[in-house]
Motif scaffolding. Structure first.
Motif, PDB file in Angstrom:
ATOM      1  N   LEU A   1     130.970 -89.151  58.649  1.00  0.00           N
ATOM      2  CA  LEU A   1     131.747 -89.796  59.450  1.00  0.00           C
ATOM      3  C   LEU A   1     130.813 -90.360  60.649  1.00  0.00           C
ATOM      4  O   LEU A   1     131.130 -91.584  61.071  1.00  0.00           O
ATOM      5  CB  LEU A   1     132.892 -88.973  60.152  1.00  0.00           C
ATOM      6  N   GLY A   2     130.017 -89.467  61.053  1.00  0.00           N
ATOM      7  CA  GLY A   2     128.820 -90.134  61.799  1.00  0.00           C
ATOM      8  C   GLY A   2     128.356 -91.265  61.627  1.00  0.00           C
ATOM      9  O   GLY A   2     128.065 -92.271  62.502  1.00  0.00           O
ATOM     10  N   LEU A   3     127.854 -91.328  60.467  1.00  0.00           N
ATOM     11  CA  LEU A   3     127.004 -92.480  59.884  1.00  0.00           C
ATOM     12  C   LEU A   3     128.003 -93.634  59.591  1.00  0.00           C
ATOM     13  O   LEU A   3     127.541 -94.933  60.395  1.00  0.00           O
ATOM     14  CB  LEU A   3     126.491 -92.487  58.423  1.00  0.00           C
ATOM     15  N   LEU A   4     129.200 -93.497  59.547  1.00  0.00           N
ATOM     16  CA  LEU A   4     130.177 -94.672  59.434  1.00  0.00           C
ATOM     17  C   LEU A   4     130.116 -95.299  61.010  1.00  0.00           C
ATOM     18  O   LEU A   4     130.393 -96.364  61.030  1.00  0.00           O
ATOM     19  CB  LEU A   4     131.391 -94.160  58.718  1.00  0.00           C
ATOM     20  N   ARG A   5     130.508 -94.304  61.821  1.00  0.00           N
ATOM     21  CA  ARG A   5     130.819 -94.690  63.133  1.00  0.00           C
ATOM     22  C   ARG A   5     129.774 -95.476  63.773  1.00  0.00           C
ATOM     23  O   ARG A   5     129.785 -96.428  64.247  1.00  0.00           O
ATOM     24  CB  ARG A   5     130.968 -93.426  64.171  1.00  0.00           C
ATOM     25  N   ARG A   6     128.340 -95.006  63.507  1.00  0.00           N
ATOM     26  CA  ARG A   6     127.220 -95.683  64.013  1.00  0.00           C
ATOM     27  C   ARG A   6     127.077 -97.173  63.199  1.00  0.00           C
ATOM     28  O   ARG A   6     126.524 -98.012  63.839  1.00  0.00           O
ATOM     29  CB  ARG A   6     126.092 -94.712  63.909  1.00  0.00           C
ATOM     30  N   ALA A   7     127.344 -97.101  61.844  1.00  0.00           N
ATOM     31  CA  ALA A   7     127.187 -98.416  61.202  1.00  0.00           C
ATOM     32  C   ALA A   7     128.171 -99.417  61.582  1.00  0.00           C
ATOM     33  O   ALA A   7     127.602-100.579  61.907  1.00  0.00           O
ATOM     34  CB  ALA A   7     127.595 -98.151  59.734  1.00  0.00           C
TER      35      ALA A   7
ATOM     36  N   VAL B   1     123.475-107.836  57.131  1.00  0.00           N
ATOM     37  CA  VAL B   1     122.929-106.536  56.711  1.00  0.00           C
ATOM     38  C   VAL B   1     122.488-106.802  54.904  1.00  0.00           C
ATOM     39  O   VAL B   1     123.001-107.818  54.555  1.00  0.00           O
ATOM     40  CB  VAL B   1     123.844-105.556  56.545  1.00  0.00           C
ATOM     41  N   GLU B   2     121.483-106.242  54.700  1.00  0.00           N
ATOM     42  CA  GLU B   2     121.460-106.425  53.103  1.00  0.00           C
ATOM     43  C   GLU B   2     121.242-104.901  52.622  1.00  0.00           C
ATOM     44  O   GLU B   2     121.337-104.022  53.235  1.00  0.00           O
ATOM     45  CB  GLU B   2     119.994-107.067  52.742  1.00  0.00           C
ATOM     46  N   THR B   3     120.723-104.619  51.516  1.00  0.00           N
ATOM     47  CA  THR B   3     120.982-103.502  50.806  1.00  0.00           C
ATOM     48  C   THR B   3     120.153-102.245  51.090  1.00  0.00           C
ATOM     49  O   THR B   3     120.321-101.041  50.979  1.00  0.00           O
ATOM     50  CB  THR B   3     120.574-103.705  49.224  1.00  0.00           C
ATOM     51  N   GLY B   4     118.981-102.833  51.925  1.00  0.00           N
ATOM     52  CA  GLY B   4     118.189-101.738  52.568  1.00  0.00           C
ATOM     53  C   GLY B   4     118.631-101.332  54.194  1.00  0.00           C
ATOM     54  O   GLY B   4     117.930-100.603  54.765  1.00  0.00           O
ATOM     55  N   PHE B   5     119.715-101.873  54.466  1.00  0.00           N
ATOM     56  CA  PHE B   5     120.271-101.764  55.841  1.00  0.00           C
ATOM     57  C   PHE B   5     120.292-100.219  56.319  1.00  0.00           C
ATOM     58  O   PHE B   5     119.735 -99.884  57.226  1.00  0.00           O
ATOM     59  CB  PHE B   5     121.672-102.261  56.148  1.00  0.00           C
ATOM     60  N   ILE B   6     120.681 -99.155  55.570  1.00  0.00           N
ATOM     61  CA  ILE B   6     120.746 -97.706  55.862  1.00  0.00           C
ATOM     62  C   ILE B   6     119.480 -97.479  55.882  1.00  0.00           C
ATOM     63  O   ILE B   6     118.704 -96.530  56.819  1.00  0.00           O
ATOM     64  CB  ILE B   6     121.656 -96.880  55.048  1.00  0.00           C
ATOM     65  N   ALA B   7     118.502 -97.584  54.954  1.00  0.00           N
ATOM     66  CA  ALA B   7     117.133 -96.970  54.808  1.00  0.00           C
ATOM     67  C   ALA B   7     116.303 -97.684  55.961  1.00  0.00           C
ATOM     68  O   ALA B   7     115.577 -97.013  56.676  1.00  0.00           O
ATOM     69  CB  ALA B   7     116.635 -97.448  53.392  1.00  0.00           C
ATOM     70  N   ASP B   8     116.484 -98.987  56.370  1.00  0.00           N
ATOM     71  CA  ASP B   8     115.851 -99.639  57.234  1.00  0.00           C
ATOM     72  C   ASP B   8     115.925 -99.073  58.653  1.00  0.00           C
ATOM     73  O   ASP B   8     115.182 -99.216  59.609  1.00  0.00           O
ATOM     74  CB  ASP B   8     116.056-101.136  57.248  1.00  0.00           C
ATOM     75  N   ASN B   9     117.446 -98.519  58.832  1.00  0.00           N
ATOM     76  CA  ASN B   9     117.912 -98.279  60.140  1.00  0.00           C
ATOM     77  C   ASN B   9     118.166 -96.709  60.333  1.00  0.00           C
ATOM     78  O   ASN B   9     119.083 -96.392  60.940  1.00  0.00           O
ATOM     79  CB  ASN B   9     118.902 -98.868  60.580  1.00  0.00           C
ATOM     80  N   ALA B  10     117.314 -96.096  59.407  1.00  0.00           N
ATOM     81  CA  ALA B  10     117.596 -94.670  59.383  1.00  0.00           C
ATOM     82  C   ALA B  10     117.704 -93.813  60.606  1.00  0.00           C
ATOM     83  O   ALA B  10     118.287 -92.891  60.933  1.00  0.00           O
ATOM     84  CB  ALA B  10     116.751 -93.848  58.425  1.00  0.00           C
ATOM     85  N   ASP B  11     116.706 -94.084  61.580  1.00  0.00           N
ATOM     86  CA  ASP B  11     116.646 -93.272  62.777  1.00  0.00           C
ATOM     87  C   ASP B  11     117.907 -93.560  63.600  1.00  0.00           C
ATOM     88  O   ASP B  11     118.179 -92.662  64.125  1.00  0.00           O
ATOM     89  CB  ASP B  11     115.578 -93.892  63.512  1.00  0.00           C
TER      90      ASP B  11
END
Length: 469
Positions: free
Chosen positions: A417-423, A434-444
């Motif tokens: 849920l926290g990930l969804l909120r922050r996204a 965004v592209e397919t690396g969005f989560i990995a590129d913005n992991a912090d």
């Protein structure tokens, strides 16, 4: 039309199919494993039959015959793309609610599907799709294609058997590990190699065909927000595409479906490169998890379409009648820990509340197969719910989703849920960049441990977005 169908699945998709079937006056038979005896999908059915496994095709067919069902709906996952199961259903005198056995077989192999698409003039990613599987062949192919490359399981899906290879030094280990995973997951160690399309978007087109040769498309979806090559957030239509590019996607998807005489619901998936070129990736011969966003912008029930087409009826709409309206998002709420590489968690749902849903009217939809007090098992997909919203445009839909996620409460296990909120609060996502690396590129930014401030920040964002409408 059928009098009774059996749903060969569980969880939210079984509940989803049952809702449409019952609304059409069709009786519903559920199947359940021992641990699902008290599950919501069983309560949604008129009858229920216990089986040992959702993969046990003979047991499922026997349950359909014994219960008097005339057709079997496979949902997604399990046997939904199993050509042998579809063939056995037909041999038993039942209707498989899905495409033909040939289409499932041809699109189930990445190697075979790419050859078919190449012959049909559909653009495919440059690569090696040959029969020779020795390492020397892959090494030579990688040198010819140029690094970076992607190794993929021919029979694969869901990111399994897939490896990104950046340099020649990584290739041997990548091929070996991909082959092991492919053999374990799919019983087929065949691999293929493709040029890695970097900074690409994942754009897919919903197609639908009937037995009279009619094929229509229902816009495109952007599914670029992924973790471990699996989708987390989807939206329709895809943001930022020109009218000409949308038309190209639709025409190419129709061309792909026509090449195999497609019948039923299917999805043609593409990689969209930064320069605007796009390439066929695969075709899913079933209803997609994210079909709800398409339903929201068209006001159509795709499960009803499936049932009608399987019963021998024509498509209920011509292409000219299919005009999308507004924008929709889907957020997948999972029992998993994003901070631990999305490790499934599971457990008892002690609290599950999405706030005052009536404030959103018909603009919010929640597809779920669990309730407060239920157990999310690690033996199955860890999805808790699909939260789907509609708005008059992308910004309005984002504001609505931000509000719903801020209101959502769930306790008893770690979730995303926290990930969804922050996204939904991230500037790149809000800009549609965004592209397919969005989560990995913005992991912090996205994978930080949940804090009590996330909901407050998202609620504030929702208010700000609404003021800008």
């Amino acid at each position: 039309m059928f009098d009774k169908i059996l749903i060969a699945n569980r969880g939210e998709i079984a509940c989803r199919i049952a809702a449409t079937a019952r609304a059409m006056g069709i009786g519903v038979v559920a199947v359940f494993s021992d641990q699902d005896r008290q599950s919501l999908h069983v309560e949604c059915a008129d009858q229920a039959v216990g089986i040992d496994s959702y993969l046990n095709g003979p047991a499922i067919i026997d349950a359909a015959l014994q219960s008097g069902a005339q057709a079997i709906h496979p949902g997604y996952g399990f046997n939904s793309e199993n050509a042998a199961f579809a063939r056995a259903v037909a041999k038993a005198g039942l209707v498989f609610i899905g495409p033909t056995v040939g289409a499932i077989r041809d699109m189930g192999s990445k190697v075979r599907s790419r050859r078919i698409m190449e012959r049909a003039g559909v653009p495919v990613v440059p690569g090696y799709h040959g029969a020779r599987q020795d390492f020397a062949t892959f090494k030579a192919a990688a040198k010819k294609i140029g690094y970076p490359v992607m190794i993929k399981a021919s029979a694969g899906g869901g990111g399994r058997g897939m490896r990104f290879v950046d340099t020649a030094r990584q290739l041997k280990d990548a091929v070996a590990s991909a082959r092991r995973e492919a053999k374990s997951a799919f019983g087929d160690a065949t691999l293929l190699m493709e040029q890695a399309v970097q900074r690409a978007r994942h754009v897919e087109v919903q197609v639908f065909g009937d037995r009279f040769g009619n094929i229509v498309t229902l816009s495109e979806r952007d599914c670029s927000v992924q973790r471990r090559h699996q989708k987390v957030i989807e939206e329709a239509p895809a943001p930022g595409l020109s009218h000409a590019l949308r038309q190209d996607f639709a025409a190419t998807a129709t061309q792909a479906a026509a090449a195999i005489g497609y019948v039923g619901a299917g999805t043609v998936e593409f990689l969209l490169a930064p320069n605007g070129d796009f390439y066929f990736m695969e075709m899913n011969t079933r209803l997609q998890v994210e079909h709800a966003v398409t339903e929201m912008i068209f006001g159509e029930d795709l499960v009803q379409w499936q049932l009608e087409v399987a019963a021998g009826l024509q498509l209920p709409r011509d292409q000219e009648e299919l005009v999308p309206s507004g924008h929709a998002f889907e957020a997948r709420l999972y029992a998993e820990d994003p901070a631990r590489d999305f490790l499934p968690t599971g457990g008892v749902i002690e609290r599950f509340n999405l706030g005052a849903m009536d404030q959103y009217g018909g603009s919010v939809r929640v597809d779920s197969g669990v309730r407060q007090g239920d157990t999310v098992s690690s033996d199955y997909d860890p999805m808790i719910a699909k939260i789907v919203v509609w708005g008059v445009d992308r910004q309005a839909a984002m504001a609505r989703m931000a509000g719903v996620l801020a209101d959502t409460e769930i306790a008893g296990m770690q979730t995303n849920l926290g990930l969804l909120r922050r996204a939904f609060g991230h500037p790149e996502f809000r800009a549609g960049a965004v592209e397919t690396g969005f989560i990995a590129d913005n992991a912090d930014d996205l994978l930080a441990a949940d804090s009590g401030n996330d909901a407050l920040a998202l609620a504030t964002l929702a208010v700000m977005l609404r003021r800008q409408e």
